[in-house]
Design a protein around this motif. Structure first.
Motif, PDB file in Angstrom:
ATOM      1  N   SER A 183      28.410  29.393  -9.320  1.00  0.00           N
ATOM      2  CA  SER A 183      27.335  28.393  -9.304  1.00  0.00           C
ATOM      3  C   SER A 183      26.146  28.819  -8.464  1.00  0.00           C
ATOM      4  O   SER A 183      25.015  28.457  -8.772  1.00  0.00           O
ATOM      5  N   ASP A 184      26.358  29.594  -7.403  1.00  0.00           N
ATOM      6  CA  ASP A 184      25.231  30.048  -6.582  1.00  0.00           C
ATOM      7  C   ASP A 184      24.268  30.916  -7.392  1.00  0.00           C
ATOM      8  O   ASP A 184      23.047  30.763  -7.291  1.00  0.00           O
ATOM      9  N   LEU A 243      23.954  30.851 -10.642  1.00  0.00           N
ATOM     10  CA  LEU A 243      23.341  29.987 -11.654  1.00  0.00           C
ATOM     11  C   LEU A 243      22.230  29.125 -11.063  1.00  0.00           C
ATOM     12  O   LEU A 243      21.210  28.892 -11.707  1.00  0.00           O
ATOM     13  N   LYS A 244      22.432  28.652  -9.828  1.00  0.00           N
ATOM     14  CA  LYS A 244      21.383  27.857  -9.177  1.00  0.00           C
ATOM     15  C   LYS A 244      20.142  28.695  -8.923  1.00  0.00           C
ATOM     16  O   LYS A 244      19.022  28.219  -9.072  1.00  0.00           O
ATOM     17  N   ALA A 245      20.343  29.935  -8.531  1.00  0.00           N
ATOM     18  CA  ALA A 245      19.213  30.804  -8.196  1.00  0.00           C
ATOM     19  C   ALA A 245      18.503  31.329  -9.443  1.00  0.00           C
ATOM     20  O   ALA A 245      17.282  31.441  -9.456  1.00  0.00           O
ATOM     21  N   GLN A 246      19.245  31.660 -10.495  1.00  0.00           N
ATOM     22  CA  GLN A 246      18.648  32.312 -11.658  1.00  0.00           C
ATOM     23  C   GLN A 246      18.902  31.567 -12.960  1.00  0.00           C
ATOM     24  O   GLN A 246      18.680  32.105 -14.035  1.00  0.00           O
ATOM     25  N   GLY A 247      19.350  30.344 -12.856  1.00  0.00           N
ATOM     26  CA  GLY A 247      19.726  29.576 -14.040  1.00  0.00           C
ATOM     27  C   GLY A 247      18.633  29.384 -15.054  1.00  0.00           C
ATOM     28  O   GLY A 247      18.864  29.486 -16.263  1.00  0.00           O
TER      29      GLY A 247
END
Length: 134
Positions: A74-75, A77-81
């Motif tokens: 998830s980290d 995905l949060k940064a580059q989602g």
């Protein structure tokens, strides 16, 4: 095949725990399949009653199996989602479409839809597996 494909396509060898993969495959694929076949053989009346809800249960369980590993990254995905949204959507759309249209050559509508769903969901698992190593 994943270690070989990542070596050929990405130039990086991905170590795989063969025993863990075998046990996981046994738990997720083989056990439910054997239970389903045996249930259908020895308890046909029961199987006939639940057959209408088992596809929904299968989709829900597959979604949960995909959601768990995706939650572990998830980290990233949060940064580059945001920049991953379009490529991921196209990848899934292609998997669903190819699964459906290629299977239509040999199978009927219902089977082709099932194959399409399986192809699209397999992309989810493969995507996580590859992204966890890069």
């Amino acid at each position: 095949m994943t270690p070989l494909l990542t070596k050929l396509l990405a130039g990086q060898l991905v170590p795989v725990d063969a025993a863990g993969l075998a046990i996981s495959t046994f738990q997720v694929v083989l056990v439910p399949t054997v239970v389903g076949v045996l249930s259908n053989e020895f308890f046909p009346k029961f199987t006939a009653r639940i057959v209408t809800v088992t596809p929904l249960i299968g989709v829900i369980l597959t979604t949960l199996l995909c959601a768990s590993p995706i939650g572990q990254v998830s980290d990233v995905l949060k940064a580059q989602g945001a920049q991953l949204l379009l490529p991921v959507a196209l990848l899934h759309a292609a998997a669903f479409a190819l699964g459906y249209w290629l299977s239509r050559v040999s199978f009927g509508e219902s089977t082709s839809r099932t194959i399409s769903i399986e192809c699209g969901m397999q992309v989810c698992v493969s995507k996580y597996f590859l992204s966890s190593f890069f």
